[in-house]
Scaffold this motif. Sequence first.
Motif, mmCIF file in Angstrom:
data_model
loop_
_atom_site.group_PDB
_atom_site.id
_atom_site.type_symbol
_atom_site.label_atom_id
_atom_site.label_comp_id
_atom_site.label_asym_id
_atom_site.label_seq_id
_atom_site.Cartn_x
_atom_site.Cartn_y
_atom_site.Cartn_z
ATOM 1 N N THR A 174 0.791 -1.262 -0.002
ATOM 2 C CA THR A 174 -0.077 0.090 0.154
ATOM 3 C C THR A 174 1.013 1.125 -0.045
ATOM 4 O O THR A 174 1.753 1.240 0.754
ATOM 5 C CB THR A 174 -0.881 -0.080 1.366
ATOM 6 O OG1 THR A 174 -1.429 -1.280 1.213
ATOM 7 C CG2 THR A 174 -2.006 1.059 1.047
ATOM 8 N N LYS A 213 -5.237 10.051 0.889
ATOM 9 C CA LYS A 213 -5.726 10.256 2.237
ATOM 10 C C LYS A 213 -5.727 11.851 2.441
ATOM 11 O O LYS A 213 -4.700 12.736 2.027
ATOM 12 C CB LYS A 213 -5.014 9.796 3.264
ATOM 13 C CG LYS A 213 -5.309 8.342 3.301
ATOM 14 C CD LYS A 213 -4.816 7.598 4.677
ATOM 15 C CE LYS A 213 -5.171 6.248 4.686
ATOM 16 N NZ LYS A 213 -4.358 5.497 5.704
ATOM 17 N N ASP A 261 3.044 5.276 11.562
ATOM 18 C CA ASP A 261 1.826 5.553 10.631
ATOM 19 C C ASP A 261 2.027 6.425 9.681
ATOM 20 O O ASP A 261 1.342 7.006 8.898
ATOM 21 C CB ASP A 261 0.869 6.133 11.541
ATOM 22 C CG ASP A 261 -0.463 5.522 11.719
ATOM 23 O OD1 ASP A 261 -0.345 4.483 10.905
ATOM 24 O OD2 ASP A 261 -1.445 6.089 12.224
ATOM 25 N N THR A 312 0.677 4.937 0.432
ATOM 26 C CA THR A 312 -0.370 6.181 1.091
ATOM 27 C C THR A 312 0.199 7.628 0.717
ATOM 28 O O THR A 312 1.226 7.803 0.794
ATOM 29 C CB THR A 312 -0.623 6.029 2.587
ATOM 30 O OG1 THR A 312 0.524 6.048 3.155
ATOM 31 C CG2 THR A 312 -1.600 5.072 2.942
ATOM 32 N N LYS A 341 -1.198 -1.166 -4.110
ATOM 33 C CA LYS A 341 -2.601 -0.138 -3.954
ATOM 34 C C LYS A 341 -2.012 1.322 -3.625
ATOM 35 O O LYS A 341 -1.493 1.396 -2.361
ATOM 36 C CB LYS A 341 -3.540 -0.640 -2.948
ATOM 37 C CG LYS A 341 -4.881 -0.250 -2.896
ATOM 38 C CD LYS A 341 -5.796 -1.206 -2.123
ATOM 39 C CE LYS A 341 -7.369 -0.697 -2.195
ATOM 40 N NZ LYS A 341 -7.508 0.314 -1.274
ATOM 41 N N VAL A 342 -2.668 2.224 -4.182
ATOM 42 C CA VAL A 342 -2.167 3.827 -3.900
ATOM 43 C C VAL A 342 -3.558 4.169 -3.518
ATOM 44 O O VAL A 342 -4.564 4.188 -3.967
ATOM 45 C CB VAL A 342 -1.586 4.401 -5.228
ATOM 46 C CG1 VAL A 342 -1.568 5.946 -4.858
ATOM 47 C CG2 VAL A 342 -0.426 3.903 -5.781
ATOM 48 N N GLN A 343 -3.349 4.930 -2.227
ATOM 49 C CA GLN A 343 -4.413 5.562 -1.735
ATOM 50 C C GLN A 343 -4.250 6.963 -1.401
ATOM 51 O O GLN A 343 -3.182 7.314 -0.604
ATOM 52 C CB GLN A 343 -4.862 5.062 -0.238
ATOM 53 C CG GLN A 343 -5.658 3.527 -0.403
ATOM 54 C CD GLN A 343 -5.771 3.139 1.025
ATOM 55 O OE1 GLN A 343 -4.707 2.986 1.751
ATOM 56 N NE2 GLN A 343 -6.883 2.596 1.222
ATOM 57 N N PRO A 396 2.792 8.609 6.214
ATOM 58 C CA PRO A 396 2.516 8.286 4.772
ATOM 59 C C PRO A 396 3.799 8.018 3.970
ATOM 60 O O PRO A 396 4.552 8.307 4.480
ATOM 61 C CB PRO A 396 1.786 9.619 4.341
ATOM 62 C CG PRO A 396 2.585 10.529 5.276
ATOM 63 C CD PRO A 396 2.684 9.987 6.693
ATOM 64 N N ASP A 397 3.523 7.550 3.077
ATOM 65 C CA ASP A 397 4.694 7.325 2.102
ATOM 66 C C ASP A 397 4.999 8.444 1.304
ATOM 67 O O ASP A 397 6.252 8.847 0.872
ATOM 68 C CB ASP A 397 4.594 6.076 1.105
ATOM 69 C CG ASP A 397 4.114 4.834 1.913
ATOM 70 O OD1 ASP A 397 5.042 4.373 2.700
ATOM 71 O OD2 ASP A 397 3.255 4.261 1.691
ATOM 72 N N LEU A 455 -0.613 11.519 1.367
ATOM 73 C CA LEU A 455 -1.408 12.647 2.171
ATOM 74 C C LEU A 455 -1.358 13.809 1.688
ATOM 75 O O LEU A 455 -0.437 14.335 1.378
ATOM 76 C CB LEU A 455 -0.804 12.569 3.665
ATOM 77 C CG LEU A 455 -1.358 13.036 4.900
ATOM 78 C CD1 LEU A 455 -2.497 12.334 5.218
ATOM 79 C CD2 LEU A 455 -0.580 12.955 6.155
#
Lengths: 417, 301
Positions: A25, A60, A79, A27, A56-58, A81-82, A29
Amino acid sequence: MSFRRFTIAAACLAALTAPALAETTVTVLHVSENADQKAVWDKIASDYNAEHKGVKVQFKYLENEAFKAKLPTMLQSSDRPDLFYSWSGGVMQAQDKAGFLKDITADVASVESAMSPTAVDAFKVDGKVVGVPFEVGEVAFYYNKKLFEKAGVKAEDIKTWDDFLGAVKKLKAAGITPIVVGAGEKWPMHFYYSYLVMRIGGEHALADAKAGKDGGFKNATFVEAGKRLRELAALEPFQPGYLSTSHTQSSGFFGDGKAAMDLMGQWFIGMQGPNSASGKGVPEDDIGILSFPIIPGGKGKATDTLGGVNGWLVTKTAPPEAVDFLKFFSQPKYAQEAAAHGGYIPVVKGAEAYITDPLVKRLAADLAVTTYHQNFFDQDLGPSVGRVVNDVSVSVAAGEMTPEAAAAAIQDAAEQQ
Amino acid sequence: MSTVETSYVEPARRMSANGWTTLVVFLPPALLLFTVFVALPMAEAAWYGFYNWDGYNRPEKFIGLKNYGYLIGNATFTRSLINNGLIIVVSLLIQLPLALGVALMVAGRIAGAAWFRMIFFLPYVLADVAAGLIWRFMFDGGFGLSSVITGALGLQPYYLLADKNWAFSAVLIVVLWKYFGFHMMLYVAGLQNIDPSLLEAAEMDGASPFQRFWHITLPLLGPMIRLSVFFSVVGALQLFDIIVPLTGGGPFETTNTMVSYLYYFGITRMRVGFGSAVGVVLFLICVTFAFGYRRLFMRDD
């Protein structure tokens, strides 16, 4: 259970869980509240997810102030983000110094060659690349053509600071509020101070002050900028109660046709309509763009631009897929799509041709020929000094603080850092 | 004194296995929560207060008491302290007497008393941020309640929130409006606990309504008043949520409280060490007040 049965069961279990385990994943932000921009980003993410099995790219979202307050803690937790949104500048440098950012110089060289060099440079710390820009903006005067006409002001005749002050006087004489400013939030006023510093001191003014040359921020350029700002404010050009007006309210005030000008960034175009009483605002055909006037004898050029540079930073522990996605995201075809539908000015060269909005087009044209692009002072300087610049801009304009004291206050903050 | 002590020691000595079980089962979770979420953060804040730290990594730049030095003579911080004081003064001198007066009216069995209580209590139920936003509109000289008033009187529009001399009175008005109902409710509860036969007896003895209030109601309401003063002062010291949406500390930082000062000058400027120092000062003021007040006034309650 026999051994054979056990192995079969184990194999089945492995087969079932394997795809889940392999899923990486990424993420991202961000703080954008622009629905068009978000729609383009979501499309890029879904394209990427479709092409890359197991990733999976999300995207947020965090509200602007919450993002700024939480990020230091998030980066230190597991926690983090990437990829995350950044305005570059002082905060980014602090994040890099603390060791949270990945050096991606070698990875993104190929995509960056297609981008505007000033935007790319904004995301370098000591020569190494820590992020990739996607958007660049410009702060300029938006003016109401009808009100200018009513007061007999010709926008094309405004070149110098004195021309500008003359226009303000004419508007005032015609019973029109010349300028609306959301000084309750302070930073809208710092655009004036910043542009004045740029026009007076030229492209090295801020860098020299940061380096402490000639008394740092106490030098003549900053004092002179304060004097010019006060000179403007003494004409009482702002809407009544401007000290408590928010940025949102001010855009609505312009949208209602109650003021002739607003010095603001490109997001203003999408804001003046929804925040006006009618919900429609001033029709775009009736809005013009005016560059900040030059100061005769100053070192700055009329083509020097002030505006934000936004991009994505990569955290140290981000998987390789995060950098891969960043490259995917930066492809010209997506920049063109953003230009056409995303309502922002992409940093990829040539994408500006796809911009449809005439006002955004004008800004993009300015940025294409910029002689020196300066990031927002409050971002460039980082929050502790930047917010002082915002504070003193309002105080100087209102005559609460002398230009000398204001310059000294910025220098104090810089020394306390 | 000694008899009292022995009477207290007795049950402790007789603490059964059962009592120990209770202690072992119930104390650690509470103690752990308190340590992790209250004691440790406070100790950390006290430690950060000695550093120039932006919140990233570990604090490294030790600067001793410099953060506290910046506070001494800092005009904005002094102004924030004065503002906290103003809220306390207005709460004690205007809000509490007003709350008591209204409580006397709505505590009795008059028609619609329950409705009145609810209406006065409603602002307290509202979130502070919402209250701040609503009042921001009310005070707006262009289209708020304030513009209606100036319009009716034929005056120039007045922008209270942009007036550096009077903007803080807007905060005071909202505080009054918002918390008055809470104190009224405390008094209503106190009044309903007073035995009516005492007042009846006094009335039969010929005491005037004022004498009954002064010699019977007020002394019997004492514990509730002391409690409400305590809440008022602690609430005033911690006031924050109303300030941010209403004034944002402006104009020219004249409407900050200590907590909003901490937020705007510590957190949003990423000067975590400095903010921690402000927090320590605030903590010391609150603790001194809380313990001092309890020792002096709330001993018997």
